[in-house]
Scaffold this active site. Structure first.
Site, PDB file in Angstrom:
ATOM      1  N   LYS A 236       0.829  -1.204   0.000  1.00  8.92           N
ATOM      2  CA  LYS A 236       0.000   0.000   0.000  1.00  8.92           C
ATOM      3  C   LYS A 236       0.873   1.268   0.000  1.00  8.92           C
ATOM      4  CE  LYS A 236      -3.772  -2.363   2.457  1.00  8.92           C
ATOM      5  NZ  LYS A 236      -4.628  -2.360   3.681  1.00  8.92           N
TER       6      LYS A 236
ATOM      7  N   TYR B  41     -12.145  -2.810  -3.098  1.00 11.39           N
ATOM      8  CA  TYR B  41     -12.686  -2.901  -1.733  1.00 11.39           C
ATOM      9  C   TYR B  41     -14.213  -2.927  -1.714  1.00 11.39           C
ATOM     10  CZ  TYR B  41      -8.131  -2.460   0.544  1.00 11.39           C
ATOM     11  OH  TYR B  41      -6.852  -2.689   1.003  1.00 11.39           O
TER      12      TYR B  41
ATOM     13  N   ASN C 196      -1.738  -0.190   7.366  1.00 14.14           N
ATOM     14  CA  ASN C 196      -1.239  -1.541   7.637  1.00 14.14           C
ATOM     15  C   ASN C 196      -0.427  -2.155   6.492  1.00 14.14           C
ATOM     16  OD1 ASN C 196      -3.301  -2.248   5.938  1.00 14.14           O
ATOM     17  ND2 ASN C 196      -4.431  -3.481   7.437  1.00 14.14           N
TER      18      ASN C 196
ATOM     19  N   HIS D  74      -1.719  -5.529   1.367  1.00 15.78           N
ATOM     20  CA  HIS D  74      -2.954  -6.286   1.154  1.00 15.78           C
ATOM     21  C   HIS D  74      -2.607  -7.663   0.615  1.00 15.78           C
ATOM     22  CE1 HIS D  74      -6.918  -7.437  -0.368  1.00 15.78           C
ATOM     23  NE2 HIS D  74      -6.255  -7.890  -1.413  1.00 15.78           N
TER      24      HIS D  74
ATOM     25  N   GLU E  80      -9.307 -10.691  -7.742  1.00 12.40           N
ATOM     26  CA  GLU E  80      -8.393  -9.555  -7.594  1.00 12.40           C
ATOM     27  C   GLU E  80      -7.298  -9.574  -8.659  1.00 12.40           C
ATOM     28  OE1 GLU E  80      -9.225  -9.029  -2.801  1.00 12.40           O
ATOM     29  OE2 GLU E  80      -7.248  -9.748  -3.447  1.00 12.40           O
TER      30      GLU E  80
END
Ligand code: DAT
Ligand code: MG
Length: 149
Positions: A9, A49, A112, A115, A126
């Site tokens: 990310k 998402y 965080n 992913h 995905e």
């Protein structure tokens, strides 16, 4: 062979952790079959998402994902989907185990770092969302026989 979608990310890219994170997947013994730096569009972030679109954190999450480039990857290997989730650690870095990526480098659920697809169906969805077939390369690592019986 099993494949999973992994994204470093924007916080991971900005913090200079791309090499460190890729190193962990390489060292584990998985094979990189797709890799690109992406300035994500809002449309792609929202599609990625989509399962979280009713959650209170959805808009903040999408804003974060499009705020700066991310590194999109596909990794291959036996059991890679579940194993990658273990390398990544729990969603909240504060409770993620030391030794995991989130446990070692994060303190906040909204930052965080990484992913990883959570199941075979989501991995397939995905990968198709983020990569064209031409962007994925099938190859065999020359040290494979030293990793897999
Ligand atoms: P994971 O990324 O571990 O699969 P998830 O799919 O439940 O976790 O959530 C997707 C992302 O949304 C997560 O990586 C960070 C963000 N998120 C999840 N729960 C959150 C919360 N309670 N507050 C803020 N962001 C959250
Ligand atoms: Mg998830």
């Amino acid at each position: 062979m099993e494949r999973t979608f992994i994204a470093i990310k924007p916080d991971g890219v900005q913090r200079g952790l791309v090499g460190e994170i890729i190193k962990r997947f390489e060292a584990k013994g998985f094979t990189l079959v797709g890799l690109k730096l992406v300035q994500v569009t809002r449309e792609l972030a929202e599609a990625h998402y989509d399962v979280h679109k009713e959650r209170p954190f959805f808009n903040g999450l999408v804003d974060f994902i499009i705020s700066s480039p991310l590194v999109a990857m596909v990794w291959e290997g036996e059991g890679v989907i579940a194993s990658a989730r273990k390398l990544i650690g729990a969603t909240n870095p504060l409770t993620a185990e030391p030794g995991t990526i989130r446990g070692d480098f994060g303190v906040s659920v909204g930052r965080n770092l990484i992913h990883g697809s959570d199941a075979p169906e989501t991995a397939q969805k995905e990968i198709a969302l983020w990569f064209t077939d031409e962007e994925l390369v099938s190859w065999e690592a020359s040290l494979k026989s030293w990793l897999v019986e």
